[in-house]
Design a protein around this motif. Sequence first.
Motif, mmCIF file in Angstrom:
data_model
loop_
_atom_site.group_PDB
_atom_site.id
_atom_site.type_symbol
_atom_site.label_atom_id
_atom_site.label_comp_id
_atom_site.label_asym_id
_atom_site.label_seq_id
_atom_site.Cartn_x
_atom_site.Cartn_y
_atom_site.Cartn_z
ATOM 1 N N ILE A 1 49.794 37.516 36.059
ATOM 2 C CA ILE A 1 48.576 36.857 35.268
ATOM 3 C C ILE A 1 48.017 37.673 34.546
ATOM 4 C CG2 ILE A 1 46.705 35.274 35.598
ATOM 5 C CD1 ILE A 1 47.700 34.503 38.306
ATOM 6 N N GLY A 2 47.646 37.326 33.096
ATOM 7 C CA GLY A 2 46.684 38.036 32.350
ATOM 8 C C GLY A 2 45.601 36.866 32.209
ATOM 9 N N TYR A 3 44.206 37.522 32.278
ATOM 10 C CA TYR A 3 43.201 36.886 31.954
ATOM 11 C C TYR A 3 42.358 37.558 31.117
ATOM 12 C CZ TYR A 3 38.636 34.815 33.802
ATOM 13 O OH TYR A 3 37.472 34.202 33.788
ATOM 14 N N MET A 4 41.828 36.744 30.223
ATOM 15 C CA MET A 4 40.719 37.009 29.425
ATOM 16 C C MET A 4 39.496 36.218 29.347
ATOM 17 S SD MET A 4 41.205 37.102 25.049
ATOM 18 C CE MET A 4 39.527 37.079 24.199
ATOM 19 N N PRO A 5 38.625 36.558 29.974
ATOM 20 C CA PRO A 5 37.172 35.905 30.364
ATOM 21 C C PRO A 5 36.377 35.632 29.034
ATOM 22 C CG PRO A 5 36.770 38.125 30.887
ATOM 23 C CD PRO A 5 38.283 37.981 30.437
ATOM 24 N N GLN A 6 35.601 34.734 28.912
ATOM 25 C CA GLN A 6 34.797 34.399 27.772
ATOM 26 C C GLN A 6 33.796 35.513 27.542
ATOM 27 O OE1 GLN A 6 32.502 30.956 28.109
ATOM 28 N NE2 GLN A 6 31.428 31.016 26.219
ATOM 29 N N THR A 7 33.248 36.322 28.540
ATOM 30 C CA THR A 7 32.266 37.346 28.203
ATOM 31 C C THR A 7 32.896 38.666 29.042
ATOM 32 O OG1 THR A 7 30.386 35.969 28.177
ATOM 33 C CG2 THR A 7 30.006 38.379 28.469
ATOM 34 N N PRO A 8 33.665 39.627 28.310
ATOM 35 C CA PRO A 8 34.134 40.623 28.987
ATOM 36 C C PRO A 8 33.193 41.555 29.873
ATOM 37 C CG PRO A 8 34.851 40.589 26.464
ATOM 38 C CD PRO A 8 33.784 39.525 27.008
ATOM 39 N N ARG A 9 33.344 42.191 30.954
ATOM 40 C CA ARG A 9 32.795 42.942 31.597
ATOM 41 C C ARG A 9 33.430 44.139 31.888
ATOM 42 N NH1 ARG A 9 30.345 38.142 32.536
ATOM 43 N NH2 ARG A 9 28.107 37.757 32.731
ATOM 44 N N PHE A 10 33.018 45.240 31.117
ATOM 45 C CA PHE A 10 33.523 46.547 31.389
ATOM 46 C C PHE A 10 32.464 47.500 31.693
ATOM 47 C CE2 PHE A 10 36.469 44.707 27.926
ATOM 48 C CZ PHE A 10 37.543 44.487 28.774
ATOM 49 N N PRO A 11 32.907 48.761 32.293
ATOM 50 C CA PRO A 11 31.989 49.720 32.627
ATOM 51 C C PRO A 11 31.310 50.239 31.195
ATOM 52 C CG PRO A 11 34.175 50.199 33.909
ATOM 53 C CD PRO A 11 34.305 49.093 32.927
ATOM 54 N N THR A 12 30.013 50.279 31.351
ATOM 55 C CA THR A 12 29.176 50.391 30.032
ATOM 56 C C THR A 12 29.314 51.966 29.503
ATOM 57 O OG1 THR A 12 27.019 50.581 31.151
ATOM 58 C CG2 THR A 12 28.134 48.370 30.058
ATOM 59 N N ASN A 13 29.388 52.843 30.725
ATOM 60 C CA ASN A 13 29.147 54.353 30.483
ATOM 61 C C ASN A 13 30.494 55.107 30.178
ATOM 62 O OD1 ASN A 13 30.111 54.040 32.970
ATOM 63 N ND2 ASN A 13 28.536 55.486 34.000
ATOM 64 N N CYS B 1 44.588 42.105 28.159
ATOM 65 C CA CYS B 1 45.269 40.778 28.620
ATOM 66 C C CYS B 1 46.613 40.915 28.022
ATOM 67 C CB CYS B 1 44.403 39.718 28.081
ATOM 68 S SG CYS B 1 45.125 37.923 28.496
ATOM 69 N N PHE B 2 46.984 41.135 26.951
ATOM 70 C CA PHE B 2 48.310 41.077 26.282
ATOM 71 C C PHE B 2 49.012 42.469 26.211
ATOM 72 C CE2 PHE B 2 45.939 37.579 24.890
ATOM 73 C CZ PHE B 2 46.614 36.413 24.934
ATOM 74 N N SER B 3 48.643 43.151 26.923
ATOM 75 C CA SER B 3 49.248 44.690 26.769
ATOM 76 C C SER B 3 50.662 44.689 27.480
ATOM 77 C CB SER B 3 48.640 45.734 27.393
ATOM 78 O OG SER B 3 48.012 45.589 28.668
ATOM 79 N N SER B 4 51.030 43.629 28.340
ATOM 80 C CA SER B 4 52.301 43.696 28.954
ATOM 81 C C SER B 4 52.534 41.989 29.215
ATOM 82 C CB SER B 4 52.129 44.434 30.382
ATOM 83 O OG SER B 4 51.353 43.894 31.325
ATOM 84 N N LYS B 5 53.812 41.874 29.495
ATOM 85 C CA LYS B 5 54.329 40.377 29.458
ATOM 86 C C LYS B 5 53.855 39.761 30.815
ATOM 87 C CE LYS B 5 58.003 37.400 28.411
ATOM 88 N NZ LYS B 5 57.834 36.463 29.564
ATOM 89 N N LYS B 6 53.410 38.687 30.970
ATOM 90 C CA LYS B 6 52.897 38.243 32.004
ATOM 91 C C LYS B 6 53.607 36.459 32.251
ATOM 92 C CE LYS B 6 49.445 41.065 32.838
ATOM 93 N NZ LYS B 6 49.439 41.654 31.495
ATOM 94 N N ASP B 7 53.460 36.256 33.391
ATOM 95 C CA ASP B 7 54.071 34.825 33.546
ATOM 96 C C ASP B 7 53.104 33.793 33.142
ATOM 97 O OD1 ASP B 7 56.427 35.638 34.902
ATOM 98 O OD2 ASP B 7 55.366 36.020 36.782
ATOM 99 N N LEU B 8 51.756 34.017 33.423
ATOM 100 C CA LEU B 8 50.578 32.998 32.992
ATOM 101 C C LEU B 8 49.626 33.596 32.380
ATOM 102 C CD1 LEU B 8 49.114 30.571 33.794
ATOM 103 C CD2 LEU B 8 48.535 31.430 35.862
ATOM 104 N N TYR B 9 49.054 33.424 31.396
ATOM 105 C CA TYR B 9 47.901 33.731 30.690
ATOM 106 C C TYR B 9 46.757 32.725 30.848
ATOM 107 C CZ TYR B 9 51.090 37.093 28.634
ATOM 108 O OH TYR B 9 51.796 38.151 28.468
ATOM 109 N N ILE B 10 45.567 33.115 31.168
ATOM 110 C CA ILE B 10 44.510 32.377 31.432
ATOM 111 C C ILE B 10 43.432 32.790 30.481
ATOM 112 C CG2 ILE B 10 42.969 31.329 32.655
ATOM 113 C CD1 ILE B 10 44.594 31.297 35.194
ATOM 114 N N ILE B 11 43.010 31.954 29.418
ATOM 115 C CA ILE B 11 42.226 32.459 28.380
ATOM 116 C C ILE B 11 41.009 31.369 28.336
ATOM 117 C CG2 ILE B 11 41.949 33.260 26.026
ATOM 118 C CD1 ILE B 11 44.254 34.342 27.404
ATOM 119 N N ASP B 12 39.753 31.977 28.456
ATOM 120 C CA ASP B 12 38.448 31.149 28.843
ATOM 121 C C ASP B 12 37.729 31.394 27.298
ATOM 122 O OD1 ASP B 12 36.306 29.564 29.579
ATOM 123 O OD2 ASP B 12 35.706 31.031 31.194
#
Length: 235
Positions: A71-83, A137-148
């Motif tokens: 599964i590839g997932y792209m949330p509406q608001t990305p949350r990555f480590p800030t530092n 999300c799209f760096s490799s092929k997935k069976d399912l992509y969920i995009i918010d």
Amino acid sequence: MIEVKNLTIGYTGNSAVVKDVNFSTEPGTILSIIGPNGSGKSSLIKGILGLVQPLRGQINFLEKKSEPHTIGYMPQTPRFPTNIKVRELISFFNKLEPVEEDRFQNLISILELNNHMDKKIGSLSGGTKQKISILQCFSSKKDLYIIDEPTASLDPYISHLLKSLLVEKKKEGSLVIFSTHILAELQELADRFLLLSEGTILIDDSPENFLRKNNKSNLDQALMNFWNEEYKTKL
């Protein structure tokens, strides 16, 4: 294929926010989920992702093309480590799963991330963080992509790129599920859409068929017609 059967989701101290939802999907399909705020869209997506435990019902992943189901997932608001720097985060993506290096680097270039490599995540704009989210999300092929809410905070060029990626993944046989408030986006991309209201599905149809049944040329008009009729039945 995903099969959702009698899915009910609720949270401690609250009534159910998704109520006995049933639908199934096929690979190579783009399914859109729409509805007003509080309709249950986000909870349904979290349920499919396994981020919340249903009160009852099942979500079955059938006809897997790979094991485990990817599964590839792209949330509406990305949350990555800030530092940490963009370069470090992208390196981490590469270690999580195998990627096609040429495609990966091409996507970095198209997303115009090369100029941000030595910047810390916390210093980036919301749009640039969304570009990084597209990459992971799209760096490799997935069976399912969920995009918010896929095009929120994206400029027109990157929005067009993202929509092209969704169509490409559909053609590759993946299932794409995306939520949106932009009806023109739904009409452009979706093979089928679900309209949620108060946790239940009111409409499960293709855009073309729904327009034809309502004798309208665009979804704004067709859905307004539907809501007016729905409102009348509750009076």
